[in-house]
Design a protein around this motif. Structure first.
Motif, PDB file in Angstrom:
ATOM      1  N   GLU A 178       0.823  -1.209   0.000  1.00 32.16           N
ATOM      2  CA  GLU A 178       0.000   0.000   0.000  1.00 32.16           C
ATOM      3  C   GLU A 178       0.860   1.263   0.000  1.00 32.16           C
ATOM      4  N   GLN A 179       1.977   1.233   0.746  1.00 35.90           N
ATOM      5  CA  GLN A 179       2.695   2.482   1.038  1.00 35.90           C
ATOM      6  C   GLN A 179       3.811   2.795   0.048  1.00 35.90           C
ATOM      7  N   GLY A 180       3.921   2.018  -1.009  1.00 34.01           N
ATOM      8  CA  GLY A 180       4.874   2.368  -2.068  1.00 34.01           C
ATOM      9  C   GLY A 180       6.296   1.869  -1.861  1.00 34.01           C
ATOM     10  N   CYS A 181       6.517   0.979  -0.870  1.00 35.38           N
ATOM     11  CA  CYS A 181       7.887   0.559  -0.585  1.00 35.38           C
ATOM     12  C   CYS A 181       8.517  -0.169  -1.774  1.00 35.38           C
ATOM     13  N   GLN A 182       9.698   0.297  -2.180  1.00 38.08           N
ATOM     14  CA  GLN A 182      10.381  -0.278  -3.344  1.00 38.08           C
ATOM     15  C   GLN A 182      11.514  -1.228  -2.950  1.00 38.08           C
ATOM     16  N   ALA A 183      11.618  -1.509  -1.632  1.00 37.25           N
ATOM     17  CA  ALA A 183      12.746  -2.306  -1.145  1.00 37.25           C
ATOM     18  C   ALA A 183      12.891  -3.675  -1.830  1.00 37.25           C
ATOM     19  N   PRO A 184      11.805  -4.406  -2.136  1.00 43.42           N
ATOM     20  CA  PRO A 184      11.996  -5.735  -2.729  1.00 43.42           C
ATOM     21  C   PRO A 184      12.621  -5.716  -4.133  1.00 43.42           C
ATOM     22  N   PHE A 185      12.602  -4.552  -4.805  1.00 39.82           N
ATOM     23  CA  PHE A 185      13.227  -4.524  -6.143  1.00 39.82           C
ATOM     24  C   PHE A 185      14.271  -3.408  -6.263  1.00 39.82           C
ATOM     25  N   THR A 186      14.811  -2.957  -5.114  1.00 36.27           N
ATOM     26  CA  THR A 186      15.849  -1.924  -5.124  1.00 36.27           C
ATOM     27  C   THR A 186      17.166  -2.516  -4.641  1.00 36.27           C
ATOM     28  N   HIS A 187      18.225  -2.271  -5.416  1.00 33.33           N
ATOM     29  CA  HIS A 187      19.550  -2.781  -5.043  1.00 33.33           C
ATOM     30  C   HIS A 187      20.177  -1.906  -3.958  1.00 33.33           C
ATOM     31  N   GLY A 188      20.575  -2.536  -2.866  1.00 33.53           N
ATOM     32  CA  GLY A 188      21.206  -1.748  -1.802  1.00 33.53           C
ATOM     33  C   GLY A 188      21.294  -2.550  -0.520  1.00 33.53           C
ATOM     34  N   SER A 189      22.096  -2.036   0.427  1.00 35.50           N
ATOM     35  CA  SER A 189      22.334  -2.773   1.668  1.00 35.50           C
ATOM     36  C   SER A 189      21.841  -2.015   2.898  1.00 35.50           C
ATOM     37  N   CYS A 190      20.796  -1.184   2.730  1.00 33.92           N
ATOM     38  CA  CYS A 190      20.335  -0.325   3.831  1.00 33.92           C
ATOM     39  C   CYS A 190      19.913  -1.101   5.070  1.00 33.92           C
ATOM     40  N   ASN A 191      19.422  -2.337   4.865  1.00 37.35           N
ATOM     41  CA  ASN A 191      18.985  -3.114   6.018  1.00 37.35           C
ATOM     42  C   ASN A 191      20.016  -4.152   6.454  1.00 37.35           C
ATOM     43  N   ARG A 192      21.156  -4.175   5.782  1.00 38.22           N
ATOM     44  CA  ARG A 192      22.270  -5.042   6.206  1.00 38.22           C
ATOM     45  C   ARG A 192      23.325  -4.207   6.908  1.00 38.22           C
ATOM     46  N   ILE A 193      23.591  -3.031   6.346  1.00 38.67           N
ATOM     47  CA  ILE A 193      24.570  -2.107   6.932  1.00 38.67           C
ATOM     48  C   ILE A 193      23.736  -0.904   7.364  1.00 38.67           C
ATOM     49  N   LEU A 194      23.394  -0.848   8.632  1.00 40.18           N
ATOM     50  CA  LEU A 194      22.372   0.110   9.068  1.00 40.18           C
ATOM     51  C   LEU A 194      22.846   1.555   8.955  1.00 40.18           C
ATOM     52  N   TRP A 195      21.871   2.442   8.868  1.00 39.54           N
ATOM     53  CA  TRP A 195      22.148   3.878   8.792  1.00 39.54           C
ATOM     54  C   TRP A 195      22.425   4.422  10.184  1.00 39.54           C
ATOM     55  N   ASN A 196      23.450   5.254  10.277  1.00 39.36           N
ATOM     56  CA  ASN A 196      23.847   5.852  11.555  1.00 39.36           C
ATOM     57  C   ASN A 196      24.011   4.770  12.622  1.00 39.36           C
ATOM     58  N   GLU A 197      24.388   3.589  12.167  1.00 43.17           N
ATOM     59  CA  GLU A 197      24.658   2.410  13.005  1.00 43.17           C
ATOM     60  C   GLU A 197      23.442   1.920  13.772  1.00 43.17           C
ATOM     61  N   ILE A 198      22.237   2.395  13.414  1.00 43.93           N
ATOM     62  CA  ILE A 198      21.113   2.075  14.308  1.00 43.93           C
ATOM     63  C   ILE A 198      19.798   1.752  13.602  1.00 43.93           C
ATOM     64  N   ASN A 199      19.590   2.214  12.371  1.00 44.77           N
ATOM     65  CA  ASN A 199      18.221   2.138  11.847  1.00 44.77           C
ATOM     66  C   ASN A 199      18.222   2.121  10.322  1.00 44.77           C
ATOM     67  N   SER A 200      17.028   2.076   9.754  1.00 43.26           N
ATOM     68  CA  SER A 200      16.882   2.213   8.300  1.00 43.26           C
ATOM     69  C   SER A 200      15.521   2.841   8.042  1.00 43.26           C
TER      70      SER A 200
END
Lengths: 403, 285
Positions: free
Chosen positions: B197-219
């Motif tokens: 519903e909310q437009g999340c593109q994570a399943p088809f976007t290349h990147g490691s935002c949820n493996r290497i967290l942002w600011n060492e804490i979140n995404s």
């Protein structure tokens, strides 16, 4: 006439100096760039502005995000919950704090040739941004404020993490800057700054009109202007914005007058004895301006501690919203002062969007009869190095100004 | 001797410069590398001196545009001159890689090697020494990796597969909801997947935002914000908080998943009701 490049001001600007013998008699600030944000927004779904607008600026994009959410909420007539309000203030205050710390060391200490412990300063910056990202997901360029509230839904565990982080931030800040209780007894890096300004005979340079303006209302400030020591409420409708020749930045005045915005303006509307002490001695010189910016950090840390203690997690993060057409103008405090966003929504699309940034207030180009804040502060200076320092005392943001 | 870096800005918001300043190991990086020029922290050269500088690595932030003033030079010419001298070019952020957000206003803005999905005029000149680190902004650890490392496995857009072979979905704390096709009911909840519903593109976007967290804490997705696909040449799309669908089916499938496979799994998952996933995680009192 002499044209100089001013760099490392979140971008660049050109300064056109007029001189009579050695004395600077006039200065004009030329921003040579334009990136077209207001054009990019036109015709888009209003929600998209929440992703586009943080990209105006790498250092205060979070203020642009919140300004966007606020102007749209104003058009759609939505009131967000106290919980969302507090979370927004916590993250926005974090952004202001990290900005002030970066500016104090990377710009001011560097410019004055004062040595500092980069590792400690860097660690403090990282810790602040970590607290910010705990709620916003990331910094820079989060879009966690949406129309109606915030996307995060913290538990008391995140609040506990945040409390731990803000305690660390407070300790690290005091270790670097010193305790800020007594203006007569400065210690640590703030003492170093004061002594350096004193030795270099710079305590009184950079005085401007001693007129201050703020348009926003939050737990830290009110919409107040100070003219000849008189406080008056400000109205967004009395702002005038005019295009300039050869520069992409527009001039802004209030009732025809130029005013300084920023931390000094915010603190002058309060009766804080610390800043009043410096203002009494040095008026709106670079000393008072610099100390106000770093002193504000200590006040905002206390606000964050207070918000974390009083937040009511049982409230919703987001209230439902329904899009409607209309126009609104709002102001929010960014690190450098009042940031103004104005939007018109027509048939569910953005028809117009207009942004006035704090740097536009401080760095407008006036006339000899009606000099702007920066012109008044610079004219009469004989040394370009000092002129440079005066410029930087306003914490200029080129990218914001050339949105 | 320390390798020397010039950090050149084109049409940018400074987001990557500030993102890089969040690098926890910055002090140790600065023991191996010297920034001759960086737009934020103290560095020995001025913009006007860059033309004649001797250096090793060129970091580029921001899009390239002819006629864009950079000090006393034209950005495009200054870039070309420096790029020829550089041993390695690191393009940081989606503006330097694909053209990015300001290209929406000025179509002549391009990235170093790419103009959205097309190869740029500069591709043939510099493809063999350029590594691309897109993102809006790029993650500080991705940037540091590209600066410090010399051997990468690059994908079709010259992105290191070590970071960009993964999807942003990988490591998202909402994965259980994705598996069982439980949608987030609105923004501002811990529960539910943002893909439907909310437009999340994570399943088809290349990147490691949820493996290497942002600011060492979140995404973004962990804090309830959809992924906007900012590491891809298509960023920024329109309708960013809404999932485009055709007859109720998401227009974009998770990366590499055939529509038939997706629909089959969805049908099966939705035929079960998993009470733990449809309730609030923490009961309201």
């Amino acid at each position: 006439m002499r044209i100089e490049l001013l760099e490392k001001i979140e971008g660049e600007a050109f300064l056109k100096f007029q001189k009579d013998k050695k004395i600077i008699t006039d200065v004009k600030v030329i921003f040579p760039h334009y990136r077209g944000i207001e054009e990019i927004l036109r015709g888009r779904n209003p929600w998209d502005a929440l992703v586009i607008n943080p990209r105006i600026c790498g250092i205060c994009g979070h203020a642009h995000l919140q300004a966007t959410a606020m102007v749209l909420e104003s058009i759609f007539q939505i009131t967000i919950t106290q919980k969302a309000q507090k979370i927004r203030e916590i993250t926005r205050f974090c952004e202001i704090i990290q900005n002030h710390i970066k500016w104090f060391y990377l710009v001011i200490f560097h410019e004055l040739g004062i040595l500092y412990d980069f590792t400690k300063v860097h660690h403090l910056i990282i810790t602040i941004n970590k607290l910010l990202a705990l709620f916003s997901g990331q910094w820079p360029h989060s879009s966690y404020c949406v129309i109606g509230g915030v996307t995060c839904d913290p538990t008391s565990f995140e609040i506990y993490q945040a409390k731990t982080l803000i305690r660390q931030i407070k300790d690290q800040f005091i270790q670097l800057i010193g305790e800020l209780h007594d203006p007569l007894n400065l210690t640590n890096d703030l003492q170093k700054l004061y002594h350096t300004l004193q030795e270099k005979e710079l305590l009184l340079v950079g005085k401007s009109h001693d007129r201050f303006i703020t348009f926003s209302q939050d737990s830290h400030v009110s919409n107040i202007k100070l003219l000849h020591g008189q406080k008056r409420k400000t109205k967004l409708t009395l702002i005038e914005e005019n295009e300039q020749k050869r520069s992409y930045a527009k001039n802004v005045t209030y009732n025809g007058k130029y005013y300084e915005t920023g931390p000094l303006a915010r603190l002058m509307q309060q009766t804080d004895p610390f800043i009043r002490y410096f203002h009494r001695r040095f008026k709106d010189s670079i000393t008072t301006r610099i100390i106000a910016r770093i002193y504000e950090v200590s006040l905002l840390i206390e606000k964050i501690i207070d918000h974390l203690a009083t937040i009511d997690l049982s409230q919703p993060s987001v209230v439902e919203s329904k899009m409607q057409d209309g126009t609104a103008i709002i102001s929010i405090e960014a690190a450098r002062g009042s940031l103004i966003h104005q939007a018109t929504i027509h048939q569910g699309k953005i028809e117009t969007y207009n942004i006035i940034t704090p740097t536009q207030w401080n760095l407008s180009n006036g006339t000899s009869q009606n000099p702007s804040v920066i012109q008044k502060a610079i004219i009469g200076t004989s040394d370009e190095k000092i002129a440079n320092l005066i410029f930087r005392s306003f914490d200029i943001c080129s990218v914001c100004t050339t949105h | 001797m320390k390798a020397k870096i010039i950090w050149l800005q084109g049409v940018t918001c400074n987001g990557n410069s500030h993102s890089f300043l969040n690098l926890p190991s910055l002090a140790s990086l600065l023991q191996q590398f010297e920034f001759l020029y960086h737009p934020l922290f103290p560095s020995p050269l001025q913009l006007m001196d860059l033309h004649t500088a001797d250096f090793d690595i060129l970091v580029v932030e921001g899009g390239l545009k002819q006629g864009w003033k950079k000090g006393d030079k034209d950005l495009y010419e200054l870039f070309f001159h420096l790029a020829q001298k550089a041993k390695k070019i690191v393009a940081v952020g989606s503006c330097a890689v694909f053209g990015g957000v300001f290209k929406e206003f000025d179509p002549t803005i391009t990235g170093v090697l790419f103009d959205k999905t097309k190869k740029s005029k500069l591709y043939e000149h510099f493809f063999n020494k350029t590594v691309n680190i897109p993102g809006c902004p790029a993650h500080p650890e991705w940037i540091a990796f590209a600066i410090e490392n010399d051997s990468f496995s690059l994908d079709e857009y010259h992105r290191p597969k070590e970071i960009f072979a993964f999807t942003v979905h990988s490591g998202c704390t909402r994965n259980e909801y994705f598996e069982w096709k439980v949608d987030a009911k609105s923004f501002g909840t811990k529960e539910g997947c943002l893909f439907y519903e909310q437009g999340c593109q994570a399943p088809f976007t290349h990147g490691s935002c949820n493996r290497i967290l942002w600011n060492e804490i979140n995404s973004k997705t962990r804090s309830g914000t959809p992924c906007f696909g900012c590491t891809e040449p298509t960023f920024p799309k329109t309708g960013l908080f809404h999932t485009k669908t055709y007859m109720g089916i998401p227009a974009n499938m998770p990366l590499g998943v055939p529509k038939r496979a997706y629909l089959t799994i969805t049908g099966i998952a939705k035929s079960f009701q998993i009470p733990r996933l449809t309730r609030k995680l923490i009961d309201e009192n």
